[in-house]
Design an enzyme around this catalytic site. Structure first.
Site, mmCIF file in Angstrom:
data_model
loop_
_atom_site.group_PDB
_atom_site.id
_atom_site.type_symbol
_atom_site.label_atom_id
_atom_site.label_comp_id
_atom_site.label_asym_id
_atom_site.label_seq_id
_atom_site.Cartn_x
_atom_site.Cartn_y
_atom_site.Cartn_z
ATOM 1 N N ASN A 38 -61.109 -33.855 11.944
ATOM 2 C CA ASN A 38 -61.494 -35.105 12.601
ATOM 3 C C ASN A 38 -60.584 -36.229 12.125
ATOM 4 O O ASN A 38 -59.353 -36.076 12.279
ATOM 5 C CB ASN A 38 -63.003 -35.392 12.556
ATOM 6 C CG ASN A 38 -63.682 -35.357 11.227
ATOM 7 O OD1 ASN A 38 -63.771 -34.312 10.619
ATOM 8 N ND2 ASN A 38 -64.168 -36.484 10.764
ATOM 9 N N ASP A 39 -61.078 -37.310 11.611
ATOM 10 C CA ASP A 39 -60.288 -38.532 11.407
ATOM 11 C C ASP A 39 -58.943 -38.346 10.687
ATOM 12 O O ASP A 39 -58.869 -37.606 9.702
ATOM 13 C CB ASP A 39 -61.057 -39.527 10.535
ATOM 14 C CG ASP A 39 -62.506 -39.675 10.902
ATOM 15 O OD1 ASP A 39 -62.948 -39.068 11.886
ATOM 16 O OD2 ASP A 39 -63.203 -40.404 10.183
ATOM 17 N N PHE A 90 -64.596 -37.741 2.265
ATOM 18 C CA PHE A 90 -64.631 -38.373 3.582
ATOM 19 C C PHE A 90 -63.414 -39.296 3.770
ATOM 20 O O PHE A 90 -62.517 -39.356 2.941
ATOM 21 C CB PHE A 90 -65.951 -39.140 3.751
ATOM 22 C CG PHE A 90 -67.084 -38.313 4.316
ATOM 23 C CD1 PHE A 90 -67.081 -36.923 4.242
ATOM 24 C CD2 PHE A 90 -68.178 -38.932 4.921
ATOM 25 C CE1 PHE A 90 -68.137 -36.171 4.774
ATOM 26 C CE2 PHE A 90 -69.229 -38.195 5.450
ATOM 27 C CZ PHE A 90 -69.216 -36.820 5.381
ATOM 28 N N SER A 91 -63.427 -40.027 4.868
ATOM 29 C CA SER A 91 -62.242 -40.791 5.268
ATOM 30 C C SER A 91 -61.883 -41.918 4.308
ATOM 31 O O SER A 91 -62.736 -42.439 3.597
ATOM 32 C CB SER A 91 -62.446 -41.342 6.673
ATOM 33 O OG SER A 91 -62.389 -40.273 7.581
ATOM 34 N N GLU A 129 -67.962 -47.431 11.890
ATOM 35 C CA GLU A 129 -67.233 -46.567 10.960
ATOM 36 C C GLU A 129 -65.755 -46.955 10.972
ATOM 37 O O GLU A 129 -65.288 -47.659 11.864
ATOM 38 C CB GLU A 129 -67.351 -45.091 11.372
ATOM 39 C CG GLU A 129 -68.781 -44.562 11.438
ATOM 40 C CD GLU A 129 -68.845 -43.073 11.803
ATOM 41 O OE1 GLU A 129 -69.490 -42.333 11.068
ATOM 42 O OE2 GLU A 129 -68.253 -42.664 12.830
HETATM 43 C C1 FRU Z 1 -65.887 -40.656 11.567
HETATM 44 C C2 FRU Z 1 -66.557 -40.142 10.296
HETATM 45 C C3 FRU Z 1 -66.320 -41.079 9.133
HETATM 46 C C4 FRU Z 1 -66.472 -40.169 7.945
HETATM 47 C C5 FRU Z 1 -65.873 -38.883 8.458
HETATM 48 C C6 FRU Z 1 -66.522 -37.649 7.911
HETATM 49 O O1 FRU Z 1 -65.572 -39.655 12.468
HETATM 50 O O2 FRU Z 1 -67.928 -39.965 10.530
HETATM 51 O O3 FRU Z 1 -67.198 -42.191 9.122
HETATM 52 O O4 FRU Z 1 -65.811 -40.654 6.811
HETATM 53 O O5 FRU Z 1 -65.995 -38.906 9.866
HETATM 54 O O6 FRU Z 1 -65.852 -36.488 8.309
#
Ligand code: FRU
Length: 478
Positions: free
Chosen positions: A23-24, A84-85, A204
């Site tokens: 993801n991110d 996480f991000s 986010e």
């Molecule tokens: C956004 C998110 C962030 C988080 C990450 C977790 O897509 O929810 O807020 O840090 O993905 O994978």
């Protein structure tokens, strides 16, 4: 979870992990001519989980080298810590003291998500090997407000104040907080912003970025981006343009004003690059893989996008363009992969791009400028099947709307012609479709999943005529 291989949907000029979930984008940083891309990654499965920072690098933003996981999840007897991000900075003055042998360390600032403790707090980790591996700081967390949801720190260096600035989200409260630090370890709360704009969904991945309006150094503004909302889609990003005095962000719009980064269904969690050469700002976003599954990877990044603030009749707006660095790549492609037309009149007809020209690869970069005429609709068709089905990227003159119709569903956004013209930059990459309109004043990004033999593309005009001023096409297939 489907395990049917889907090579036909694997992008060729956008980043995807070799395998498994992303993801991110995280920790985007440019160092010694190399673009680093860290990313939310599950190293073990093709679905979200075991969150870690994957890592890849590139010098041309097209070809990415896959590197080992840079920051893995942490498992102790009673705590699981997911990475996480967050962001990465080059600590040039060694303010953190993490440097070794006079070399500036890279410091990653990320959210430690600890599901067993129902807690998120901000951790730091440092690298003395150019960003390949990181050591977690012994006294983590560095910011903790004892909340379950508190995440996605974006850190930049404020040169005039000689301090670090962290922008971080309190998702459920639709707020961002700003913290300041001189050493990346001790952080002081400076101020909060929000809720404003679109607060229907959690906030986010915020970021605050200085930019010169119309490229004028005397007109500096601050762009605050937040992943949260978009009028029609399940997800999206909004932005605010305002002033920042080193402590407080002041929105230059009324609190109700809603401005969106991208009007499509999939663009999310974009963050800017750190440490780019002066006055250049560029971001990468995540294209959220809704609906259709891909295998053995899932999720991909957007094209890197240059950011600019420009004055329009509606006020100052964010403009996005595929990174100018990519022009170098386009220029170097062999002649057989390029096609150009000028001043073509299209009257209720289709001008095929793919026929007999080996452009039927679904990896097309199309740049077309139209002058409006009598046609009700015009634009570009991609992923066309011989039966006539496919994806239409069209402009409807009467509704002043750009739309993407994939045969199942139509997404649209308001766009006004500029001097009677509409410019479409259509970036199709197997399963992703990014459309930049009028030099990137508006952008719409979506995912499409064409059948293997649906590869035709064309320019078109319906119910009357338009002038196709220029049409440039690149075949990006490798
Ligand atoms: C956004 C998110 C962030 C988080 C990450 C977790 O897509 O929810 O807020 O840090 O993905 O994978």
């Amino acid at each position: 979870e489907s395990t049917v291989p889907t090579p036909q949907w694997r992008p060729v000029y956008h980043f995807t992990p070799a395998k498994n979930w992303t993801n991110d984008p995280n920790g985007l940083i440019y160092l010694d001519g190399v673009y680093h891309l860290y990313y939310q990654h599950n190293p073990f499965e093709n679905k979200w989980g075991h969150m870690s920072w994957g890592h890849a690098t590139s010098t041309d933003l097209v070809n990415w080298k896959h590197l080992p996981v840079a920051i893995p999840e942490l498992e102790t007897r009673d705590t699981t810590t997911w990475i996480f991000s967050g962001s990465a900075v080059l600590d040039q003055h060694n303010s953190s003291g993490f440097g070794k042998n006079g070399k500036a360390p890279i410091v990653a600032i990320y959210t430690a998500d600890q599901p067993k403790q129902q807690k998120e707090s901000q951790f730091i980790a440092y690298s003395n090997d150019g960003g390949l591996t990181y050591t977690n700081y012994a006294n983590n967390p560095v910011v903790d407000i004892h909340k379950k949801d508190f995440r996605d720190p974006s850190v930049i260096w404020l040169e005039d104040q000689h301090k670090w600035l962290m922008t971080v989200a309190v998702p459920a409260e639709h707020k961002v907080q700003f913290y300041g630090s001189v050493n990346l370890k001790d952080w002081e709360l400076l101020s909060e912003f929000g809720p404003q704009g679109d607060a229907r969904k959690i906030w986010e991945c915020p970021s605050l970025t200085p930019l010169y309006v119309d490229g004028n150094p005397a007109k500096k503004k601050w762009l605050l981006m937040v992943s949260s909302g978009n009028q029609d889609a399940a997800t999206g990003m909004q932005y605010f343009i305002g002033d920042f005095d080193g402590k407080t962000f002041t929105n230059g719009h009324t609190p109700e004003t809603q401005l969106f980064v991208d009007y499509g269904k999939t663009f999310y969690a974009a963050i800017p690059y750190n440490h780019l050469p002066a006055n250049r700002q560029m971001m990468i976003g995540w294209l959220m893989p809704f609906e259709t599954a891909t295998w053995p990877w899932r999720g991909q990044m957007s094209i890197p996008r240059d950011l600019q603030l420009k004055t329009t009749s509606a006020g100052i707006r964010l403009f996005q363009q595929p990174a100018a660095v990519l022009n170098g790549y386009l220029d170097k492609l062999p002649a057989a992969k390029k096609w150009q037309q000028r001043n073509v009149s299209l009257n209720s007809k289709v001008l095929s791009i793919s026929n007999g020209r080996q452009f039927n690869t679904n990896a097309n970069w199309i740049d077309a400028t139209f002058t409006l005429g009598t046609a009700s609709d015009f634009g570009v068709k991609v992923a066309q099947h011989s039966s006539g089905s496919g994806v239409v990227v069209g402009y409807n003159v009467q509704r002043q709307e750009l739309y993407i119709n994939d045969g199942k569903d139509t997404q649209h956004m308001p766009v006004q012609p500029v001097n009677g013209k509409i410019r479409l930059q259509v970036l199709l990459d197997k399963s992703s479709l990014e459309v930049f309109v009028n030099d990137g004043e508006k952008v719409m990004t979506t995912l499409i999943f064409p059948a293997k033999d649906a590869t035709g593309c064309a320019a078109f005009a319906e119910n009357g005529g338009v002038q196709l001023n220029t049409l440039k096409v690149w075949n990006m297939d490798k």
